[in-house]
Design a protein around this motif. Structure first.
Motif, PDB file in Angstrom:
ATOM      1  N   TRP A 134       0.865  -1.180   0.000  1.00 55.44           N
ATOM      2  CA  TRP A 134       0.000   0.000   0.000  1.00 55.44           C
ATOM      3  C   TRP A 134       0.906   1.234   0.000  1.00 55.44           C
ATOM      4  O   TRP A 134       1.130   1.864   1.039  1.00 55.44           O
ATOM      5  N   ILE A 135       1.427   1.560  -1.178  1.00 54.59           N
ATOM      6  CA  ILE A 135       2.468   2.592  -1.253  1.00 54.59           C
ATOM      7  C   ILE A 135       2.200   3.656  -2.310  1.00 54.59           C
ATOM      8  O   ILE A 135       2.970   4.609  -2.431  1.00 54.59           O
ATOM      9  N   GLU A 136       1.116   3.539  -3.051  1.00 54.63           N
ATOM     10  CA  GLU A 136       0.865   4.476  -4.150  1.00 54.63           C
ATOM     11  C   GLU A 136       0.198   5.747  -3.635  1.00 54.63           C
ATOM     12  O   GLU A 136      -0.761   5.685  -2.859  1.00 54.63           O
ATOM     13  N   GLU A 137       0.703   6.886  -4.094  1.00 51.70           N
ATOM     14  CA  GLU A 137       0.157   8.171  -3.685  1.00 51.70           C
ATOM     15  C   GLU A 137      -0.624   8.788  -4.846  1.00 51.70           C
ATOM     16  O   GLU A 137      -0.117   8.900  -5.962  1.00 51.70           O
ATOM     17  N   ALA A 138      -1.862   9.162  -4.581  1.00 50.53           N
ATOM     18  CA  ALA A 138      -2.718   9.750  -5.618  1.00 50.53           C
ATOM     19  C   ALA A 138      -2.261  11.172  -5.924  1.00 50.53           C
ATOM     20  O   ALA A 138      -1.951  11.944  -5.022  1.00 50.53           O
ATOM     21  N   GLN A 139      -2.196  11.491  -7.205  1.00 49.61           N
ATOM     22  CA  GLN A 139      -1.858  12.841  -7.631  1.00 49.61           C
ATOM     23  C   GLN A 139      -3.126  13.676  -7.718  1.00 49.61           C
ATOM     24  O   GLN A 139      -4.215  13.152  -7.937  1.00 49.61           O
ATOM     25  N   SER A 140      -2.992  14.969  -7.561  1.00 47.69           N
ATOM     26  CA  SER A 140      -4.146  15.868  -7.590  1.00 47.69           C
ATOM     27  C   SER A 140      -4.920  15.713  -8.897  1.00 47.69           C
ATOM     28  O   SER A 140      -4.356  15.804  -9.982  1.00 47.69           O
ATOM     29  N   GLY A 141      -6.211  15.450  -8.785  1.00 46.67           N
ATOM     30  CA  GLY A 141      -7.061  15.322  -9.961  1.00 46.67           C
ATOM     31  C   GLY A 141      -7.143  13.923 -10.525  1.00 46.67           C
ATOM     32  O   GLY A 141      -7.988  13.646 -11.377  1.00 46.67           O
ATOM     33  N   ASP A 142      -6.279  13.012 -10.063  1.00 49.59           N
ATOM     34  CA  ASP A 142      -6.285  11.640 -10.562  1.00 49.59           C
ATOM     35  C   ASP A 142      -7.221  10.770  -9.732  1.00 49.59           C
ATOM     36  O   ASP A 142      -7.578  11.100  -8.594  1.00 49.59           O
TER      37      ASP A 142
END
Length: 241
Positions: A158-166
């Protein structure tokens, strides 16, 4: 095969697929590792973070949980609450940029907490509580990358960071939003006391589960209604023929 039987089989298939799709979607949405509360005020002191770890495997148990704390925006004064059946190992690291506080300059901070020895079975979850002395003031959010190890050797990252707007990534890291101090009253912040924090998290989860359950039930009932309508239509049409 008669027209009546064919129509009934198709209606039953649609009903089953609709119900199954809704239930699967609900299960996937609830399977992420999350941190509670979802937000705190920047620079908040003497609070509690709860990491909720659900087991998403049917044939294996979760046996190890590793939570990585950011060191570029360190969380100060970390203490781990004991959890029955689990042993916590706390790792500290030297900070590239020391943090100045009223009590002096901090050069080390907790960078990883690993829980082992316990077991989270299928359809179960575990809450791991971490108290902190102070949150950073120079960032808008904190991502706590987490590794979840199962008894069959599988490791979910669990390491993925969401980018703004994605859209939300497949394996999102538990993320804590940090709000401006003046907006703290309006934000969804947790009280400092551990018992109050756990009560608020449990209440929110109960409401979410209830709403999700009602939505699922409504869709299933609707699907069953469609099947019944199709059955009535076929019988009426057959009688007229």
């Amino acid at each position: 095969m008669s027209t009546t039987r064919l129509a009934l089989r198709r209606a039953a298939t649609v009903t089953a697929l609709t119900a199954t799709s809704v239930l699967v979607a609900a299960g996937v949405a609830a399977a992420h590792v999350t941190v509670h509360p979802e937000s705190y005020a920047k620079g908040a002191t003497d609070g509690v973070l709860t990491f909720r770890v659900p087991n998403e495997e049917d044939t294996a148990s979760t046996t190890k949980v590793q939570v990585y704390l950011p060191t570029d925006h360190p969380v100060l004064g970390v203490l781990v609450s004991p959890r029955d059946g689990w042993t916590a190992k706390v790792t500290t690291s030297k900070l590239k940029t020391p943090v100045k506080t009223d009590d002096g300059t901090i050069t080390d901070a907790v960078s990883e907490i690993t829980w082992t020895g316990g077991k989270i079975g299928a359809g179960q979850f575990e809450d791991f509580d971490v108290a902190f002395g102070q949150l950073p003031e120079d960032t808008d959010e904190l991502a706590f990358k987490t590794l979840q190890t199962y008894s069959d050797g599988k490791v979910v990252r669990w390491i993925e960071e969401a980018q703004s707007g994605d859209e939300e990534p497949e394996n999102p890291a538990p993320t804590l939003k940090l709000t401006a101090a003046e907006d703290a009253a309006a934000a969804s912040t947790a009280p400092a006391a551990k018992s109050s924090a756990k009560s608020a998290a449990a209440s929110a989860d109960s409401s979410d589960s209830t709403a999700r359950g009602l939505g699922i039930a409504g869709l299933i009932v609707g699907a069953i209604g469609l099947a019944a309508a199709a059955f009535t239509f076929v019988r009426t049409r057959g009688a007229r023929s």
